[in-house]
Design a protein around this motif. Sequence first.
Motif, PDB file in Angstrom:
ATOM      1  N   VAL A 175       1.176  -1.214  -0.011  1.00 56.06           N
ATOM      2  CA  VAL A 175      -0.126   0.253  -0.077  1.00 56.06           C
ATOM      3  C   VAL A 175       1.042   1.368   0.234  1.00 56.06           C
ATOM      4  N   LEU A 176       0.891   2.189  -1.151  1.00 60.30           N
ATOM      5  CA  LEU A 176       1.388   3.806  -1.157  1.00 60.30           C
ATOM      6  C   LEU A 176       0.618   3.952  -1.784  1.00 60.30           C
ATOM      7  N   ALA A 177       0.512   5.373  -1.360  1.00 60.01           N
ATOM      8  CA  ALA A 177      -0.295   6.725  -1.719  1.00 60.01           C
ATOM      9  C   ALA A 177      -0.259   6.487  -3.437  1.00 60.01           C
ATOM     10  N   GLU A 178      -0.810   7.251  -3.749  1.00 58.02           N
ATOM     11  CA  GLU A 178      -1.300   7.660  -5.284  1.00 58.02           C
ATOM     12  C   GLU A 178      -0.331   8.879  -5.997  1.00 58.02           C
ATOM     13  N   PRO A 179      -0.171   9.034  -5.324  1.00 66.54           N
ATOM     14  CA  PRO A 179       1.264  10.559  -6.092  1.00 66.54           C
ATOM     15  C   PRO A 179       2.606   9.611  -5.899  1.00 66.54           C
ATOM     16  N   GLU A 180       2.842   8.871  -4.712  1.00 66.51           N
ATOM     17  CA  GLU A 180       4.101   8.309  -5.652  1.00 66.51           C
ATOM     18  C   GLU A 180       4.074   6.824  -5.443  1.00 66.51           C
ATOM     19  N   ILE A 181       3.020   6.495  -5.969  1.00 64.66           N
ATOM     20  CA  ILE A 181       2.867   5.231  -7.043  1.00 64.66           C
ATOM     21  C   ILE A 181       3.158   5.457  -8.455  1.00 64.66           C
ATOM     22  N   LYS A 182       2.483   7.291  -9.005  1.00 61.95           N
ATOM     23  CA  LYS A 182       2.703   7.820 -10.015  1.00 61.95           C
ATOM     24  C   LYS A 182       3.967   8.376 -10.490  1.00 61.95           C
ATOM     25  N   ALA A 183       4.640   8.707  -9.153  1.00 65.66           N
ATOM     26  CA  ALA A 183       6.214   9.357  -9.279  1.00 65.66           C
ATOM     27  C   ALA A 183       7.283   8.256  -9.587  1.00 65.66           C
ATOM     28  N   LEU A 184       6.481   6.740  -9.333  1.00 67.94           N
ATOM     29  CA  LEU A 184       7.446   5.419 -10.120  1.00 67.94           C
ATOM     30  C   LEU A 184       7.701   4.925 -10.902  1.00 67.94           C
ATOM     31  N   ALA A 185       5.814   5.255 -11.044  1.00 68.01           N
ATOM     32  CA  ALA A 185       5.825   4.521 -13.010  1.00 68.01           C
ATOM     33  C   ALA A 185       6.578   5.556 -13.587  1.00 68.01           C
ATOM     34  N   ASP A 186       6.508   6.872 -13.579  1.00 75.32           N
ATOM     35  CA  ASP A 186       6.815   7.593 -14.425  1.00 75.32           C
ATOM     36  C   ASP A 186       9.218   7.399 -14.139  1.00 75.32           C
ATOM     37  N   SER A 187       9.470   7.183 -13.302  1.00 79.44           N
ATOM     38  CA  SER A 187      10.212   7.027 -12.858  1.00 79.44           C
ATOM     39  C   SER A 187      10.928   5.871 -13.915  1.00 79.44           C
ATOM     40  N   VAL A 188      10.260   4.485 -13.619  1.00 84.45           N
ATOM     41  CA  VAL A 188      10.228   2.902 -13.966  1.00 84.45           C
ATOM     42  C   VAL A 188      10.129   2.631 -16.001  1.00 84.45           C
ATOM     43  N   ALA A 189       9.106   4.592 -16.379  1.00 83.37           N
ATOM     44  CA  ALA A 189       8.869   4.048 -17.927  1.00 83.37           C
ATOM     45  C   ALA A 189      10.000   4.544 -19.000  1.00 83.37           C
ATOM     46  N   PRO A 190      10.776   5.096 -18.997  1.00 86.97           N
ATOM     47  CA  PRO A 190      12.287   5.361 -19.658  1.00 86.97           C
ATOM     48  C   PRO A 190      12.336   4.084 -19.949  1.00 86.97           C
ATOM     49  N   ASP A 191      12.882   3.028 -18.980  1.00 87.00           N
ATOM     50  CA  ASP A 191      13.159   2.120 -19.999  1.00 87.00           C
ATOM     51  C   ASP A 191      12.957   0.809 -18.234  1.00 87.00           C
ATOM     52  N   PRO A 192      11.795   0.195 -18.463  1.00 86.35           N
ATOM     53  CA  PRO A 192      11.714  -0.687 -16.764  1.00 86.35           C
ATOM     54  C   PRO A 192      12.710  -1.646 -16.726  1.00 86.35           C
ATOM     55  N   GLN A 193      13.695  -1.856 -18.336  1.00 84.41           N
ATOM     56  CA  GLN A 193      14.358  -3.289 -18.013  1.00 84.41           C
ATOM     57  C   GLN A 193      15.344  -2.677 -16.876  1.00 84.41           C
ATOM     58  N   VAL A 194      15.861  -1.267 -17.364  1.00 74.94           N
ATOM     59  CA  VAL A 194      16.980  -1.180 -16.152  1.00 74.94           C
ATOM     60  C   VAL A 194      16.344  -0.545 -15.042  1.00 74.94           C
ATOM     61  N   ASN A 195      15.423   0.097 -14.780  1.00 72.98           N
ATOM     62  CA  ASN A 195      14.966   1.323 -13.891  1.00 72.98           C
ATOM     63  C   ASN A 195      13.778   0.470 -13.495  1.00 72.98           C
ATOM     64  N   LYS A 196      14.421  -0.706 -12.758  1.00 75.28           N
ATOM     65  CA  LYS A 196      13.726  -2.088 -11.549  1.00 75.28           C
ATOM     66  C   LYS A 196      13.285  -1.359 -10.110  1.00 75.28           C
ATOM     67  N   ILE A 197      12.776  -1.981  -9.389  1.00 72.14           N
ATOM     68  CA  ILE A 197      12.531  -1.813  -8.382  1.00 72.14           C
ATOM     69  C   ILE A 197      12.702  -3.227  -7.529  1.00 72.14           C
ATOM     70  N   THR A 198      12.741  -2.715  -6.586  1.00 73.30           N
ATOM     71  CA  THR A 198      13.059  -3.385  -5.061  1.00 73.30           C
ATOM     72  C   THR A 198      12.385  -3.463  -4.093  1.00 73.30           C
ATOM     73  N   LEU A 199      12.017  -4.753  -3.508  1.00 74.17           N
ATOM     74  CA  LEU A 199      11.206  -4.819  -2.404  1.00 74.17           C
ATOM     75  C   LEU A 199      11.864  -5.784  -1.406  1.00 74.17           C
ATOM     76  N   ASP A 200      12.330  -5.577  -0.333  1.00 76.55           N
ATOM     77  CA  ASP A 200      13.108  -5.932   0.565  1.00 76.55           C
ATOM     78  C   ASP A 200      12.106  -6.140   1.887  1.00 76.55           C
ATOM     79  N   LEU A 201      10.908  -7.433   1.857  1.00 79.32           N
ATOM     80  CA  LEU A 201      10.963  -7.370   2.962  1.00 79.32           C
ATOM     81  C   LEU A 201      11.321  -7.481   4.580  1.00 79.32           C
ATOM     82  N   THR A 202      12.424  -8.031   4.103  1.00 82.90           N
ATOM     83  CA  THR A 202      12.451  -8.563   6.004  1.00 82.90           C
ATOM     84  C   THR A 202      13.362  -6.999   6.366  1.00 82.90           C
TER      85      THR A 202
END
Length: 207
Positions: free
Chosen positions: A122-149
């Motif tokens: 669960v993340l705020a909508e503006p933050e998700i939009k910012a993530l989408a914008d930062s990923v969009a130029p090259d999703p294969q390079v601009n990856k997201i890391t999720l560290d549950l630990t």
Amino acid sequence: MKPFDRHIGVAAALLKPSIDTDAIIPSREIKTVGKDGLAEGLFANWRYRDVAAREPDPDFVLNRPEQIGTTILLAGPNFGCGSSREHAAWALAEWGVRAVIAPSFGAIFFANCIRNGLLPVVLAEPEIKALADSVAPDPQVNKITLDLTRRELLGPGGVSYAITLGDEERGQLLSGLDPISKTLQEHAAQIDAFEVGDRVNLPWMYS
């Protein structure tokens, strides 16, 4: 289910609000009571120009070449609302999705994600939009890391957000144990003892 600890993945943006479970997997695509064979029907009404012929729609985000190997969905509010069908989580998992990041989720879908090794963030909508914008130029390079630990989401450019998840749900994902598996593991001796006595008292049940 597969434990979830730390995952680095390609993210795709599906920011439309209230994507319901019938959009995730239409009822006509549910031809089994099992977990297998559902990925082909994932987002079928959107993925295919001609559903019957399985002709892909090149404009749909998951069909784009830059989204090959997508394992993280960036979604809009109320993702997974509607029908309680667990097939929606099963289809996502079989496709290869490991996490969905959205401002809010349908309550039953959220629980189904936990039971099937998918991380709902669960993340705020503006933050998700910012993530989408930062990923969009090259999703294969601009990856997201999720560290549950560490309870941490890392986006492109080093941006960091906290993963807020209840201790029980987090424990299930980290261990890879759903409630039934956890019960079997923690109470194995008592279950075995019950079965031994039950075989004596009701032998006809085990013939």
